[in-house]
Design an enzyme around this catalytic site. Structure first.
Site, short mmCIF file in Angstrom:
data_model
loop_
_atom_site.label_atom_id
_atom_site.label_comp_id
_atom_site.label_asym_id
_atom_site.label_seq_id
_atom_site.Cartn_x
_atom_site.Cartn_y
_atom_site.Cartn_z
N SER A 159 0.81 -1.04 -0.04
CA SER A 159 -0.11 -0.21 -0.10
C SER A 159 0.98 1.26 -0.02
O SER A 159 1.63 1.42 -0.96
CB SER A 159 -1.05 -0.13 1.25
OG SER A 159 -2.04 1.09 1.21
N ASP A 254 -9.91 -3.91 -5.08
CA ASP A 254 -9.06 -2.52 -4.34
C ASP A 254 -9.39 -1.47 -5.21
O ASP A 254 -9.17 -1.58 -6.30
CB ASP A 254 -7.66 -3.24 -4.38
CG ASP A 254 -6.69 -2.23 -3.79
OD1 ASP A 254 -7.18 -1.19 -3.41
OD2 ASP A 254 -5.53 -2.43 -3.34
N HIS A 284 -8.09 -4.84 -0.54
CA HIS A 284 -6.91 -4.17 -0.05
C HIS A 284 -6.49 -4.59 1.26
O HIS A 284 -7.38 -4.73 1.95
CB HIS A 284 -6.89 -2.89 -0.12
CG HIS A 284 -5.86 -1.97 0.04
ND1 HIS A 284 -5.02 -1.53 -1.22
CD2 HIS A 284 -5.37 -1.20 1.07
CE1 HIS A 284 -3.96 -0.92 -0.66
NE2 HIS A 284 -4.19 -0.52 0.88
#
Length: 313
Positions: A159, A254, A284
């Site tokens: 991320s 995501d 995610h």
């Protein structure tokens, strides 16, 4: 089709009334993220050595954690992964990603140095970038005392940490003084404009929402003109040639899926060796959730096997 384990997790979150991150203060969100890991993460495996350290940064010391894999001899010189945790540049720390870093170390045979870069809103862009670059250089300078090989170094992250790893790779290429062999980019954010179709398609109902992304970006970036700065949006860099080989992992549900895929495509088009693997049924953040999502463990194994292949040569 959403993976049944991911669906069950989302239903549990809704049923228990767990508050979305964007409704919390940064301090509350950090505490909540730190505590909730016990519900979704496997037990942390033992490592041969765990050492908390500090790197000298441009604005003060940067906490680090060295993990040497189980079974590694005390004097062995190992390849090393410098790892940047996820959390939207606002939450996350050495502990929230300790299990993942231990898994990557043990399964790959590489040492891992986890980086606790400064976070927003106390330290806004580009503070996290500055710390991330400084930490990678520090690992290279101190390779001998860490028992790692400075010429077999990878950078990686998930991320926001994946974004930072991509940015460190570009900065290292441009400086020419920090050879990086590989970059591990797990669902990275690559474009702060957040305008891709997946932001619209996956922006509600899949844990990371449009509101939460706005929350993270609002805390991290003060001036929206910085959205075009490649240090915030590596996809916006006009030259992605000459970068290390990359594994880019995405999740089908995501919001960041499309921009991460686009980044992998641009890496390949620029002449780099880049592999994109999409876990189409996932959300995610899934890679740290191996206690409740079995595909997370497959993703960790893939990352570790690729690290071993790239760094053990």
């Amino acid at each position: 089709m959403l993976h049944p384990h991911a669906r069950a997790l989302l239903e549990l979150i809704e049923r228990n009334g767990i508050p979305p991150t964007h409704t919390l203060s940064p301090e509350q969100a950090r505490s909540f993220y730190r505590e909730r890991r016990f519900a979704t993460q496997p037990e942390p495996p033992a490592a041969a050595e765990t050492r908390d350290l500090q790197a000298e940064g441009p604005h003060g010391p940067i906490p680090l954690r060295l993990l040497r894999p189980a079974g590694a001899a005390a004097g062995a010189v190992l390849p090393v992964l410098v790892y940047y945790h996820g959390g939207g540049w606002v939450i996350g720390d050495l502990d929230t990603h300790d299990t993942l870093c231990r898994e990557l170390a043990n399964l790959s045979g590489c040492a891992v140095v986890s980086v606790d870069y400064r976070m927003a809103p106390e330290h806004r862009f580009p503070a996290a970038v500055d710390d991330s670059i400084a930490a990678a250089y520090w690992v290279r300078r101190n390779a001998k005392s860490l028992g790692v090989d400075p010429d077999r170094m990878a950078v990686g992250g998930d991320s926001a940490g994946g974004t930072l790893a991509a940015v460190v790779s570009i900065a290292a290429r441009d400086a020419g003084a920090l050879p990086i062999r590989f970059q591990l980019l797990i669902y990275p954010a690559t474009d702060m404009h957040r305008s891709s179709e997946s932001h619209r398609r996956n922006g509600e109902g899949y844990l990371l929402t449009r509101d939460t992304m706005d929350y993270f970006c609002g805390h991290y970036i003060t001036d929206k003109t910085h959205y075009d700065d490649w240090r915030a949006s590596p996809l916006r860099h006009d030259d992605l040639a000459g970068l290390p080989p990359a594994l880019v992992i995405t999740a089908g549900f995501d919001p960041l899926r499309d921009e991460a895929l686009h980044y992998a495509q641009r890496l390949t088009e620029a002449g780099n060796r880049a592999t994109h693997v999409s876990f189409e049924r996932q959300i995610h953040g899934f890679i740290t959730m191996g206690k409740v999502i079995d595909e997370a463990n497959a993703a960790v194994l893939l990352c570790a096997a690729t690290l071993r292949s790239e760094l053990m040569r």
